[in-house]
Design a protein around this motif. Structure first.
Motif, mmCIF file in Angstrom:
data_model
loop_
_atom_site.group_PDB
_atom_site.id
_atom_site.type_symbol
_atom_site.label_atom_id
_atom_site.label_comp_id
_atom_site.label_asym_id
_atom_site.label_seq_id
_atom_site.Cartn_x
_atom_site.Cartn_y
_atom_site.Cartn_z
ATOM 1 N N ALA A 138 0.826 -1.208 0.000
ATOM 2 C CA ALA A 138 0.000 0.000 0.000
ATOM 3 C C ALA A 138 0.860 1.257 0.000
ATOM 4 N N ILE A 139 1.917 1.275 0.781
ATOM 5 C CA ILE A 139 2.769 2.461 0.814
ATOM 6 C C ILE A 139 3.542 2.599 -0.494
ATOM 7 N N THR A 199 1.113 4.058 -2.934
ATOM 8 C CA THR A 199 0.863 5.454 -2.578
ATOM 9 C C THR A 199 2.029 6.347 -2.991
ATOM 10 N N LEU A 200 3.243 5.904 -2.760
ATOM 11 C CA LEU A 200 4.407 6.694 -3.163
ATOM 12 C C LEU A 200 4.528 6.779 -4.681
ATOM 13 N N ALA A 252 1.957 6.823 -6.680
ATOM 14 C CA ALA A 252 0.943 7.820 -7.039
ATOM 15 C C ALA A 252 1.447 9.233 -6.771
ATOM 16 N N LEU A 253 2.210 9.394 -5.705
ATOM 17 C CA LEU A 253 2.774 10.706 -5.393
ATOM 18 C C LEU A 253 3.766 11.141 -6.470
ATOM 19 N N ILE A 291 -2.462 12.849 -1.145
ATOM 20 C CA ILE A 291 -1.650 11.632 -1.065
ATOM 21 C C ILE A 291 -0.666 11.739 0.106
ATOM 22 N N SER A 292 -0.098 12.911 0.310
ATOM 23 C CA SER A 292 0.816 13.107 1.441
ATOM 24 C C SER A 292 0.100 12.925 2.773
ATOM 25 N N SER A 336 -2.350 10.895 3.287
ATOM 26 C CA SER A 336 -2.507 9.457 3.504
ATOM 27 C C SER A 336 -1.200 8.822 3.970
ATOM 28 N N VAL A 337 -0.069 9.324 3.482
ATOM 29 C CA VAL A 337 1.223 8.805 3.938
ATOM 30 C C VAL A 337 1.440 9.154 5.417
ATOM 31 N N TRP A 370 -0.709 6.884 7.435
ATOM 32 C CA TRP A 370 -0.122 5.548 7.440
ATOM 33 C C TRP A 370 1.042 5.483 8.432
#
Length: 86
Positions: free
Chosen positions: A9-10, A13-14, A16-17, A43-44, A46-47, A50
């Motif tokens: 997931a991370i 997400t990264l 996507a960033l 997105i940041s 969500s990071v 997380w």
């Protein structure tokens, strides 16, 4: 098993960033760059959430909330400027 899912997931997400950052750099007009910047802040956020979950520290949730409020205010001000100027 859960660790593998969190790592996947991370990573997604990264990725996507990074894609959103590239979109911000090559955006054809200021409006699309503003939307990409807003996407990067989401997105940041969500990071950060997380990281709060992973580290077990709730203070990061407060940081994410403040960052979200500042980001929202900045995007609204930028949209107003792009629409008709301040």
């Amino acid at each position: 098993m859960a660790d593998i899912l969190f790592q996947a997931a991370i990573a997604i997400t990264l990725l996507a960033l990074v894609i959103t950052f590239i979109r911000m750099l090559i955006g054809p007009d200021p409006v699309s760059r503003t939307v990409a910047l807003d996407g990067m802040t989401i997105i940041s956020l969500s990071v950060i959430v997380w990281l709060a979950f992973w580290s077990g520290r709730g203070i990061y949730i407060d940081v994410a909330l403040v960052y979200g409020l500042i980001s929202f205010t900045g995007v609204v001000a930028l949209a107003r400027y792009l629409e008709r100027g301040l």
